[in-house]
Motif scaffolding. Structure first.
Motif, PDB file in Angstrom:
ATOM      1  N   GLY A  28      22.143 -38.705 -37.093  1.00  0.00           N
ATOM      2  CA  GLY A  28      23.364 -39.478 -37.286  1.00  0.00           C
ATOM      3  C   GLY A  28      24.460 -38.611 -37.881  1.00  0.00           C
ATOM      4  O   GLY A  28      24.485 -37.400 -37.689  1.00  0.00           O
ATOM      5  N   PHE A  31      27.592 -40.188 -44.081  1.00  0.00           N
ATOM      6  CA  PHE A  31      28.433 -41.293 -44.532  1.00  0.00           C
ATOM      7  C   PHE A  31      28.964 -40.987 -45.929  1.00  0.00           C
ATOM      8  O   PHE A  31      30.162 -41.041 -46.173  1.00  0.00           O
ATOM      9  N   TYR A  39      23.723 -39.848 -47.459  1.00  0.00           N
ATOM     10  CA  TYR A  39      23.654 -41.139 -46.803  1.00  0.00           C
ATOM     11  C   TYR A  39      24.121 -40.937 -45.370  1.00  0.00           C
ATOM     12  O   TYR A  39      25.211 -40.423 -45.123  1.00  0.00           O
ATOM     13  N   ARG A  41      24.554 -42.468 -41.368  1.00  0.00           N
ATOM     14  CA  ARG A  41      24.630 -43.599 -40.444  1.00  0.00           C
ATOM     15  C   ARG A  41      24.171 -43.124 -39.074  1.00  0.00           C
ATOM     16  O   ARG A  41      24.625 -42.084 -38.601  1.00  0.00           O
ATOM     17  N   ARG A  44      28.370 -44.287 -35.368  1.00  0.00           N
ATOM     18  CA  ARG A  44      29.639 -44.421 -36.081  1.00  0.00           C
ATOM     19  C   ARG A  44      29.898 -45.799 -36.677  1.00  0.00           C
ATOM     20  O   ARG A  44      30.329 -45.922 -37.805  1.00  0.00           O
ATOM     21  N   SER A  46      27.737 -48.264 -37.231  1.00  0.00           N
ATOM     22  CA  SER A  46      26.529 -48.907 -37.740  1.00  0.00           C
ATOM     23  C   SER A  46      26.785 -49.439 -39.145  1.00  0.00           C
ATOM     24  O   SER A  46      27.503 -48.835 -39.930  1.00  0.00           O
ATOM     25  N   ARG A  47      26.183 -50.568 -39.462  1.00  0.00           N
ATOM     26  CA  ARG A  47      26.292 -51.114 -40.819  1.00  0.00           C
ATOM     27  C   ARG A  47      25.074 -50.765 -41.662  1.00  0.00           C
ATOM     28  O   ARG A  47      24.973 -51.180 -42.793  1.00  0.00           O
ATOM     29  N   ARG A  48      24.150 -50.034 -41.092  1.00  0.00           N
ATOM     30  CA  ARG A  48      22.947 -49.633 -41.808  1.00  0.00           C
ATOM     31  C   ARG A  48      22.992 -48.139 -42.065  1.00  0.00           C
ATOM     32  O   ARG A  48      23.364 -47.362 -41.199  1.00  0.00           O
ATOM     33  N   GLU A  49      22.611 -47.782 -43.274  1.00  0.00           N
ATOM     34  CA  GLU A  49      22.517 -46.366 -43.625  1.00  0.00           C
ATOM     35  C   GLU A  49      21.090 -46.059 -44.029  1.00  0.00           C
ATOM     36  O   GLU A  49      20.323 -46.953 -44.345  1.00  0.00           O
ATOM     37  N   ARG A  75      14.019 -40.531 -42.993  1.00  0.00           N
ATOM     38  CA  ARG A  75      14.815 -41.755 -43.088  1.00  0.00           C
ATOM     39  C   ARG A  75      14.296 -42.656 -44.199  1.00  0.00           C
ATOM     40  O   ARG A  75      13.542 -43.580 -43.968  1.00  0.00           O
TER      41      ARG A  75
END
Length: 104
Positions: A28, A31, A39, A41, A44, A46-49, A75
């Motif tokens: 990814g 962030f 952190y 993502r 781009r 995505s609301r999850r990290e 992860r």
């Protein structure tokens, strides 16, 4: 000396840099940079990290951040860590501007 002990290497990591394994698997984009983790993502919007430990970072280049290990072990779930972690606010090192005027 480890790479994270050098302010020059740490400042090389910037938000939106690509994060990938040494084998080339894309994880990814950066962030935020925390005290002990990056952190990341997965894409781009995505609301999850997820968190990648800074100890796993092997190399930082203009093409991205390279980490060692398998994607499944890199992860880590973020949980409440993002709320309590203080992100580092470092800016890349820059060369002094040249104006063309000789110094007296």
């Amino acid at each position: 000396m480890a790479w994270w002990d050098s302010p020059f290497e740490r400042r090389s990591i910037q938000a939106e840099m690509r994060v990938q394994t040494l084998e080339g698997t894309r994880l990814g984009r950066v962030f935020l940079i925390g005290r002990e983790v990056l952190y990341v993502r997965p894409w781009r919007f995505s609301r999850r990290e997820f968190a990648v430990p800074l100890s796993r970072v092997v190399r930082v280049t203009g093409r991205g951040v390279y980490v060692e290990g398998k994607p499944s072990e890199l992860r880590e779930p973020v949980g409440d860590r993002l709320r309590h972690d203080i992100p580092t606010q470092v800016h890349p090192l820059t060369e002094p501007a040249t104006t063309g005027h000789p110094h007296a």
